[in-house]
Design an enzyme around this catalytic site. Sequence first.
Site, short mmCIF file in Angstrom:
data_model
loop_
_atom_site.label_atom_id
_atom_site.label_comp_id
_atom_site.label_asym_id
_atom_site.label_seq_id
_atom_site.Cartn_x
_atom_site.Cartn_y
_atom_site.Cartn_z
N PRO A 180 108.84 43.37 67.57
CA PRO A 180 107.53 43.75 68.99
C PRO A 180 107.00 42.82 67.62
CG PRO A 180 108.47 45.21 66.94
CD PRO A 180 109.16 43.95 65.96
N CYS A 190 82.29 29.28 83.66
CA CYS A 190 81.08 28.34 85.45
C CYS A 190 83.12 27.93 86.12
CB CYS A 190 81.08 27.02 85.31
SG CYS A 190 79.00 27.17 84.71
C1 LIG Z 1 106.36 36.54 72.28
C2 LIG Z 1 107.86 36.72 71.85
C3 LIG Z 1 108.34 38.07 70.89
C4 LIG Z 1 107.23 39.01 71.05
O1 LIG Z 1 107.11 39.69 72.80
P1 LIG Z 1 106.41 40.91 72.85
O2 LIG Z 1 106.11 41.08 73.78
O3 LIG Z 1 104.80 40.32 71.73
O4 LIG Z 1 106.59 42.24 72.08
C5 LIG Z 1 109.53 39.27 70.04
N1 LIG Z 1 110.44 37.70 70.08
C6 LIG Z 1 110.29 36.13 70.65
C7 LIG Z 1 111.20 35.24 70.68
C8 LIG Z 1 109.36 35.55 71.58
O5 LIG Z 1 109.03 34.53 72.16
#
Ligand SMILES: *Cc1c(COP(=O)(O)O)cnc(C)c1O
Length: 429
Positions: free
Chosen positions: A280, A350
């Site tokens: 997460p 801008c």
């Molecule tokens: C961006 C990403 C996450 C995190 O996603 P969230 O929506 O911020 O929880 C986790 N794993 C991978 C591989 C990602 O690219």
Amino acid sequence: MSRFMDHFLYKDGVLHAEDVAIPEIADVVGTPFYVYSTATLTRHYRLFDEALDGLDHLVCYAMKANSNQAVLKLMASLGAGVDVVSGGEYRRAKAAGFSGDKIVFSGVGKTRDEMCLALEGGIRQFNVESEPEMVLLSRAAESLGVVAPITVRVNPDVDAKTHEKIATGKSENKFGIPIARAREVYALAASLPALEVVGIDVHIGSQLTSLEPYEQAYLKVAELTEALRADGHQIKRLDLGGGLGIPYERSNTAPPLPIEYGALVKRTLGHLDCEIEIEPGRLIAGNAGILVSEVIYVKSGEGRDFLILDAAMNDLIRPAMYGAYHDILPVIEADAGADMQPFDIVGPVCESGDTFTKNRLMPPVAPGALVVFRSAGAYGAVMASEYNTRPLVPEVLVHEHQFAVIRGRPTFDEIINRDTIPEWLEGSA
Ligand SMILES: *Cc1c(COP(=O)(O)O)cnc(C)c1O
């Protein structure tokens, strides 16, 4: 405890971050700036950790949401792992004190240099996204005389029902390998000399507001786990990605809670005796941060009125890039019966794209008033730029009654002196 408890609350009519009044920080730092709450970051990490209680698990914070060293240090101190998507993020993880065995390396375009950096510095696993990457990683590991632990990121072809720019689990997206081809790709992995298969990875997108796409994806992963084990592969770890959404618009959204997500993980995958990793980012950092800005002008236009702020799209690009919604609040609490009026709320850059929102009902605010964008702790400061030679926006971390600047505002000299004039232009004009 309220579902949205985030430690940014009014006390005696003034918005606080934990026990610190926002105007107090503004006096020291100047505007605009981001503020993060230690208590909220901590709480969100723990919600995930507790949701997976009973399973062998590691919560790997996806640092691309907010990669400030202080935030990373806090996550490391809580026992988190970390998900990185570049050599730069890998270096940040190491600098914040994460040991290699807590760092997961994701991303579709890892270079050989990035692979070697992580192989030499230590790595929990690479989440490999294609066959050419697999071949290159095996060669890189072989050249260093080591074995690279890997999962393969599978694309389960489910619709995450989120914004198209952050959906990653449909077959037309650039991410992962189609789940239908997984057995073939795992066979290739097993045939390469310097790879060790440790599990499966899946990440279907970001800002998911329903558990249903996760359920579809995880049922497919469960099935694949059995099939790959039958083929003789060691599947001991499942990386389930991140993506759980947050309530940007608090009046009308209620995305699933980590505890509900955890129950789904247990129900769909708990019987497989695998170590579970989740990644997460947004849910940990998003509601743990706000962007504070000052109103420069209140301008009456043709049929509409504008609030012109000193924050702009270069400081917070989500509205311009994704049409994202942020709650916007005055730092001095409005009177209960205040006369609400619609405003277009814009920055000074801008471009017409530098519009945070249109027709937003706001209480009366005067030039010099402070306003905040809520839910700005993820994909805010990390996406900031210096477009229009606006200094990179500073970041502040609050802990109870203390606050500290965790990234200062660069001076104009620092910004200008980063550029260099080639010799042949020296002395001209
Ligand atoms: C961006 C990403 C996450 C995190 O996603 P969230 O929506 O911020 O929880 C986790 N794993 C991978 C591989 C990602 O690219």
